[in-house]
Write an enzyme that holds these catalytic residues in place. Structure first.
Site, mmCIF file in Angstrom:
data_model
loop_
_atom_site.group_PDB
_atom_site.id
_atom_site.type_symbol
_atom_site.label_atom_id
_atom_site.label_comp_id
_atom_site.label_asym_id
_atom_site.label_seq_id
_atom_site.Cartn_x
_atom_site.Cartn_y
_atom_site.Cartn_z
ATOM 1 N N SER A 406 0.806 -1.183 0.011
ATOM 2 C CA SER A 406 -0.094 -0.067 -0.109
ATOM 3 C C SER A 406 0.670 1.328 -0.059
ATOM 4 O O SER A 406 0.600 2.315 -0.795
ATOM 5 C CB SER A 406 -0.969 -0.030 1.188
ATOM 6 N N ASN A 533 -6.103 -7.278 -3.087
ATOM 7 C CA ASN A 533 -5.601 -7.978 -1.698
ATOM 8 C C ASN A 533 -4.826 -7.096 -0.952
ATOM 9 O O ASN A 533 -4.842 -7.082 0.164
ATOM 10 C CB ASN A 533 -5.105 -9.220 -1.959
ATOM 11 N N TYR A 534 -4.110 -6.241 -1.590
ATOM 12 C CA TYR A 534 -3.106 -5.425 -1.010
ATOM 13 C C TYR A 534 -3.074 -3.936 -1.145
ATOM 14 O O TYR A 534 -2.519 -3.352 -0.312
ATOM 15 C CB TYR A 534 -1.387 -5.960 -1.665
ATOM 16 N N LEU A 535 -3.851 -3.305 -1.817
ATOM 17 C CA LEU A 535 -4.011 -1.919 -1.914
ATOM 18 C C LEU A 535 -4.964 -1.275 -1.222
ATOM 19 O O LEU A 535 -6.222 -1.662 -1.824
ATOM 20 C CB LEU A 535 -3.824 -1.611 -3.573
#
Length: 655
Positions: A406, A533-535
């Site tokens: 992120s 899933n990650y940002l």
DNA sequence: GGGTAGACTTGAACCGATCCTC
DNA sequence: GAGGATCGGTTCAAGTCTACCC
């Protein structure tokens, strides 16, 4: 204009998500559903479609035939060329044969599945070639099943289920060099299934003539049904769709933990640096592993049972053979060369210059060890995570991946986005920022089969456009000369026309060039996983630069609080091409920012000068509320990740 | 603290629907 | 309108992590 830092601690008041938190691990108060949808039973092959053994037709028993079709369907797949796959399949297949069949069918090489394979290929083709009405009929049938089994009621809301069908029987497709590939995945029967629902709900009926393995009323878990699969003897679950409130809240919590890490990450980094010199080897190993997890976004690397799965590793399970140390390499000092297979047997290859003390430690950890021995032989993910938990509540190894992904997006967006760029340019910048994250997380994809061809087509378009630009330049030159000679209004008009044409063509050429760059850079990189899933979606909103807020509505629904409108939608946009040439993006004007301000933290900056772009690909439909749901109960929006997130934000701040 | 079952998240491949171009 | 490209959802394998046992 001050930049809104994703990671700055918010000053927001206590949110609804905290207020609604249920005690004692309770996940829901009411859960009602229909149970899983069981895939249809096997339909025997037509009489004229035969299996051949040793060149002669051989009539198989029904059960044997069904398994033969699993293999036959995969004939054009690489799997069936692998020895392990063939052996596992043949072993499991023979187990299911009648004794008569076992007596005859002893050699897979003598089995001929080609006719069966052709039958399924033809059947597939025929289905694709079906007239429109027939296809529509099939779709309606599928929709009916989805309607009936695809939703549950959780705490007064109709929620979409993620996977409401039991997995069909077939041959196990393990990834990489999986020792169990080709084994028979058995059909799931109601007798295998545990149902979970609330005690006072209408308990789902098992299919006629069957019974459930068990009916449970456990509201401390989120699954609706479960069974044990026979390949690895692990549990499989039926759970809610990512768009559900339950999953959305979890997602939000994940990003909140990652944001909290920002406040302590410097302390943690300082500590693991100190630990590089610890007298305890175990601590040193933990410190070096944590450095890799932090710096390279490696996964934790749990221990795996040998021979049960493909040989893949993560950080803690790295072996000596997976790294090479170079005191000097390509002008850099203390280089570690990583080469190992990670999750899904995706290769991780990287050369990294590390700090001298890390390098020295690695030399120490590798001393007198065989290549196959563990690099961090005294370390386990349990030990590491317990330590992290001690440093920050909720901190585990994977939080570093979320955090670093992120913050990389945030930094890259800031660095790459140019407010003066057009939509294509901004999209390229956004994709580049996204790409930086995907590279960090090693999210790879196989090069699309059609890549070379479509790149060629694009290049041809670029060449043609270049030619058009050249021609337009020539024509403009001519028109200008004509105007010089005549100096009349018509000639002047003509010059203006030619100028406009040239400008338009040049813009089109620039856009094509950007597209080609984007495509080429994205050849082997998968952006989806990080996006999903990650940002943290708030970053796309909160950066100083103009941003793309990636709202994926899907075909689903959205209800905005009263007085606010939907910002744009696919169908409308097509009629608004003059306003926004890109089908998928609409510039959001000042008044629309109000909607964005419903993000709980951080708030959007007031004031003009910010162009936000919303991605709203499809038409929202009417929201569904469960009849009898209490007034003012949250509005649910469905879609994938970003929208999911948006949806519960709306709930918290809605009417 | 080690081991492990269970619960849940992450991941690439696949596939059908839709879009775009000719 | 055909056919290929792309998008976005689905599938199910493969991870992570926690709770609980000893």
């Amino acid at each position: 204009m001050p930049c809104l830092e994703w990671l700055d601690p918010g000053t927001e008041e206590r949110g609804w998500w905290e207020e609604e938190k249920k005690e004692g691990g309770v996940k829901w108060m009411q859960l009602e559903h229909r149970g899983p949808y069981f895939v249809p039973l096997y339909e025997p092959l037509p009489e004229d479609v035969q299996f051949y053994y040793d060149g002669k037709p051989f009539k198989l028993s029904l059960a044997t035939e069904e398994i033969a079709t699993f293999y036959a369907k995969m004939l054009d797949h690489e799997y069936t060329t692998k020895e392990v796959f063939q052996n596992n399949f043949f072993h499991d297949w023979r187990k299911e044969m009648t004794s008569e069949e076992q007596e005859i069918i002893k050699d897979l090489d003598k089995c001929d599945f080609r006719e069966i394979h052709k039958y399924f290929v033809d059947k597939n083709e025929a289905r694709k070639a079906l007239p429109k009405e027939e296809k529509q009929k099939l779709k309606e049938e599928a929709d009916k099943i989805q309607e009936e089994y695809g939703y549950c009621i959780m705490d007064g809301h109709r929620e979409k289920i993620g996977n409401f069908k039991t997995e069909p029987p077939g041959l196990f497709r393990g990834r990489g060099e999986h020792p169990k590939m080709g084994m028979l995945k058995k059909r799931i029967m109601p007798e295998d299934v545990i149902i979970n629902c609330s005690r006072d709900s209408k308990i789902p009926e098992p299919p006629e003539g069957h019974r459930w393995k068990e009916v449970r009323f456990d509201n401390t878990v989120t699954w609706l049904a479960s069974w044990t699969e026979n390949i690895q003897n692990t549990l499989k679950y039926i759970m809610l769709n990512p768009s559900s409130k339950l999953k959305g809240e979890k997602d939000w919590q994940k990003y909140e933990v990652a944001r909290r890490l920002k406040d302590v990450v410097h302390t943690i980094r300082a500590q693991y640096r100190r630990d590089w010199k610890s007298k305890e080897i175990k601590k040193r190993q933990r410190a070096v592993a944590l450095y890799f997890i932090d710096k390279l976004a490696l996964r934790a690397g749990n221990e795996k049972e040998e021979g049960e799965t493909a040989d893949t590793v993560g950080c803690c399970s790295l072996r000596v053979e997976h790294i090479q140390l170079h005191p000097q390499l390509d002008g850099q000092e203390h280089v570690v060369e990583f080469d190992f297979l990670g999750k899904d047997s995706i290769r991780y290859y990287n050369k990294v210059s590390v700090e001298k003390q890390v390098f020295k430690n690695l030399q120490l950890f590798m001393k007198n060890k065989d290549p196959t021995e563990d690099l961090f032989d005294q370390l386990s993910t349990n030990f590491l995570n317990r330590h992290l938990q001690h440093l920050m509540d909720g901190l585990t190894a994977k939080v570093f991946r979320t955090y670093n992904a992120s913050i990389t997006l945030q930094e890259q967006l800031k660095a790459l986005t140019n407010p003066e760029d057009n939509v294509a340019g901004k999209l390229l910048s956004y994709n580049r920022a996204n790409r930086a994250v995907a590279i960090l997380c090693n999210h790879q994809r196989s090069i699309p089969k059609t890549f070379a061809r479509s790149m060629q087509v694009l290049q041809e378009k670029i060449d043609a456009k270049k030619k058009q630009v050249e021609e337009a330049q020539e024509e403009l030159k001519k028109a200008e000369e004509e105007f010089k000679d005549k100096s009349d209004a018509k000639a002047e008009d003509n010059v203006e026309k030619k100028k406009k044409l040239l400008k338009r063509l040049e813009e089109q050429l620039a856009k094509l060039n950007i597209q080609a760059t984007d495509k080429e850079e994205n050849k082997q990189i998968a952006l989806g996983t990080s996006k999903l899933n990650y940002l943290d979606p708030r970053i796309s909103v909160a950066c100083k630069c103009p941003v793309l807020l990636h709202l994926q509505l899907g075909t689903k629904q959205l209800e905005l609080p009263e007085g606010r409108e939907v910002l744009g939608q696919g169908r409308v946009l097509r009629h608004q091409r003059g306003l926004c040439r890109n089908r998928r993006f609409v510039p959001v004007e000042e008044d629309h920012q109000e909607v964005l301000q419903h993000l709980p933290t951080p708030q959007l900056p007031p004031g003009p000068g910010h162009l936000h772009l919303l991605l709203l690909p499809k038409l929202p439909v009417q929201p569904e509320r469960v009849p009898g749901a209490p007034a003012g109960s949250p509005v649910r929006c469905w879609g994938s990740h970003s929208m999911r997130f948006f949806s519960f934000l709306m709930e918290g701040n809605g009417p």
